[in-house]
Design a protein around this motif. Sequence first.
Motif, PDB file in Angstrom:
ATOM      1  N   ASN A  19      34.646  26.562  37.214  1.00 47.85           N
ATOM      2  CA  ASN A  19      33.467  27.227  37.754  1.00 47.85           C
ATOM      3  C   ASN A  19      32.352  27.246  36.728  1.00 47.85           C
ATOM      4  O   ASN A  19      31.216  26.904  37.026  1.00 47.85           O
ATOM      5  CB  ASN A  19      33.811  28.679  38.124  1.00 47.85           C
ATOM      6  N   PHE A  20      32.698  27.666  35.526  1.00 50.45           N
ATOM      7  CA  PHE A  20      31.680  27.759  34.482  1.00 50.45           C
ATOM      8  C   PHE A  20      31.120  26.391  34.126  1.00 50.45           C
ATOM      9  O   PHE A  20      29.937  26.232  33.893  1.00 50.45           O
ATOM     10  CB  PHE A  20      32.262  28.424  33.231  1.00 50.45           C
ATOM     11  N   SER A  55      39.681  26.333  39.123  1.00 48.52           N
ATOM     12  CA  SER A  55      39.904  27.360  38.112  1.00 48.52           C
ATOM     13  C   SER A  55      38.600  27.972  37.601  1.00 48.52           C
ATOM     14  O   SER A  55      37.516  27.426  37.776  1.00 48.52           O
ATOM     15  CB  SER A  55      40.664  26.765  36.935  1.00 48.52           C
ATOM     16  N   LEU A  56      38.732  29.111  36.944  1.00 47.04           N
ATOM     17  CA  LEU A  56      37.568  29.833  36.421  1.00 47.04           C
ATOM     18  C   LEU A  56      36.755  28.945  35.479  1.00 47.04           C
ATOM     19  O   LEU A  56      35.527  28.884  35.565  1.00 47.04           O
ATOM     20  CB  LEU A  56      38.067  31.080  35.676  1.00 47.04           C
TER      21      LEU A  56
END
Lengths: 629, 172, 121
Positions: free
Chosen positions: A448-449, A444-445
């Motif tokens: 990623n972060f 998921s995004l």
Amino acid sequence: MLSNIGNSILFLSVLLCFSIIYYSFQNLKTNKDSITKIIFQLCVLQSTFIIISFLTLIAGFLISDFSLIAVYQNSHTLKPALYKIAGTWGNHEGSLLLWVLILTLFSFFFLILNKNHSKNYRIYTLIFQNILILGFLFFLLFNSNPFSVISPEPKEGLGLNPILQDPALAIHPPLLYIGFVGSSIYFSAAIASMLSNYSGKLFAKSIKNWVLVSWSFQTIGILTGSIWAYYELGWGGFWFWDPVENASLLPWFVMTALFHSLIVLEKRNLLYFWVIILCILTFILSVTGTFLIRSGILNSVHTFANDPSRGIFILIFLSLMIFTSVFVLFKKLKINSYNVNFYSKETFVLINNWFMIFYLITVMLGTVYPIFTEVLNDSKVSVGPPFYNTVIIPVVIFFLFFMSIGPKVRWIKDNLKNLNVILGILFFSILINFLIFYLFKSYSLISNFIIISSFFLIFSSLIDFVEHFKNHSIKNYSRIISHMSFGLLVLFIGLNHNFSLEKDLNLKLGEKITFEGYSLKFEKLYLKEFKNYKAIIGEFEVNNLKDNFNLSLYPQIRIYENPNTLTYEASIKTGILKDYYLTMSNIDRSDYYNVKFQKKPFMIWIWISVILISLGGFLRLFKNEKKNY
Amino acid sequence: MKKKIIKSIILLTISFILGIFFIGLNKSSTYNTKDLIGSKISKIQLIQLSENKIITEKELKNNDFTLINFWASWCGPCRDEHPYLLKLSNETKLKLLGVNFKDNKKNAKQFLDNLGNPYDYITTDNSGKQSINFGVYGIPESILIDKDLIIIKKIIGPINKKDFESIKKTIE
Amino acid sequence: MKLKIIIIFFLLQLNTINAKVLVADPNIIFKNLRCLICQGQSVADSNSEFAQTLKLVVKDKIREGKSEKEIYEFLIDKYGEWIVYKPPFNKVNSLLWILPYFALLIGGLIIMALVKKRSNR
């Protein structure tokens, strides 16, 4: 017999507390610069007595003296010696005696190790610490006496819950208690500092090592709890955001904020009252945590035998502590004007505190919210992992970035000249995240972060380390290790979360099932007798179809007789890159077994990261010691 | 003045929190679904044990009261509550709907042959999935509903004398 | 230049993310449900009769095409809010969700105020 020894020693300790407090007040009245000998002697005596009473209880457990209720309820003759000893603090009463022991030892060592500090400050600290000791001694004697007797003496004990018989859990309470009970000393010192007007840099110097000790032990203590949960509970997780776990985390947040602020106080003589508030808050939260767990007010996995009368006692004690400290604080509080420049180390320390307080409020709120809805709205809610993950994780991303940049910034004022390096590291972190994302598995995004920001922190720390090494200045290696390991911790948790594989299967003996590159075969099932339990052992063959890797796992269902319990023992194959984790449980009225197969990447690295984080704390302590002499 | 207000607010907040903790101490921390009394039962599809007839909420709307009882032959406490169910089956205003939970037919029939059959309808829930629709989480569990399918009583665990009397009172 | 590359990377990533996560994952749902019999355990971690039944029902609902949110709503309707580990946002739970961010905001403002004081001088 042991009961009489224990009780009389505890009673004498109460008298000692009173006399220490009395002589301390006498000493305050005189103008002498030194502390009278009698106080030292009384303190030595007090520590000795408490140690003896603790040893007496251990002896009770070792020789299985079942005339003591605490031993009868938590021990058994057939138990291995290690767990007999660990049983001492594995129950409410014994663990309270450990509280008192740590309170006393910290009181003693603070007195003798801080010779260079003002007399009145030391005396006031001693007084408040002894009031705390007294409070807990009363609790011990009148509500939770570990030396209570049962008659007639039972022939055999009830035994310790088998899931508590684990090496990690045996050392978990002492480590954790050194952490949060140890924080009592800077609670006392903070109040003493206000009363004796012994403030600023000197105050910071006098408590910083104590904060470091408690923080490092707290970290290790939390870790052992997690390791135990992972190996023993058989759920494959290591952190469940359970009230008991949260209670150990709350003081940790404040301790972390505290020793960062202490640096500012020591170097720049700023934030004195903020430091005081944090000192007080740490111990108050420790006691609050104890209240929440021991009173049975919350519903937890880790059930302590609970009893509301304990809750009332701790709550009264807690209220007295809070109101006393707030009263002193309000009396002494002065709002100073601060000199903080935007791009300076001070700002970043404040930012660290800002985030820590945010974590604290979130976890605290999540933990006690069910109590509030219950009382005010008569409805019950559950606040669990998805709440904490949703609220905390996005904020962690920013936190990691600040944590990377902060240490590089100089005191008072700095300019933004190293922006290029920062962008370079950021670019590199994104690139690596990208490689993981495309080569292995997408996620998921937010993940990623998380992975980018943790790499950012790791690389920044590494570059920092190399620069320090080049300049032959090993000034800050402890900080670099802790910061980098925190980055590693978040990274490995992130990877572990995204790359673990979990399968919940119902299998019959002889059955084979294939899923996502693995096959699992239920080979055998047999019964085996052990010294204090019987076990139904399943033999499973795990086959990694890609690289044809074979592995046999043996999960068990254990049947204990003392006490009569059923436990599910996970079979874990620990590896450098990943763990395989298999649990098995019977399904009533059916030939099928419920089998849970899990692949958990980088488990061992999560443990190592936490060990390194606390290692940083110990190294700093060591360095501080060397500087002083 | 401003300082005084802030100080009082802080003190009040602390007292409030401690007060809540104090009251919270005397509340039970374990959860049961009794909070759900007053909600409506919906989407019922229960297959009868003997014939292949399906019972839906339509059937239950004709009764003044229905007691839905989840039981199984392998469940010990179900035997304890059985006498009360038999007594309740004499009530005219109350119909009993038994849901045989994760059981096999033969054992279930034998259970009723031996102990008597209090049920007006006997249905089966082999997989246990139907029980989720009723908010059941352990057996025995009994739900008393009225004409409008509103839950008016939930008994978690076996029905005892007190429950029996209170059911009798409710339906009168 | 560097900034541009970073932005492009992120845009690429956003694409891959939108394509995923359409079907609800049962394992995630199990973890977010609280077992009612064992009180402190999630349905995923429990092997009680109730947890096993609930797992079957959740799997059925996913097969029917129900979304994660719909499944939670269904279960809250049947068992009360206690069953989900993530309290739904409503009047009673609003403080739980708002207060942490409120605290974050206040903290930020305090730091800004401290820093600004200096710059004004």
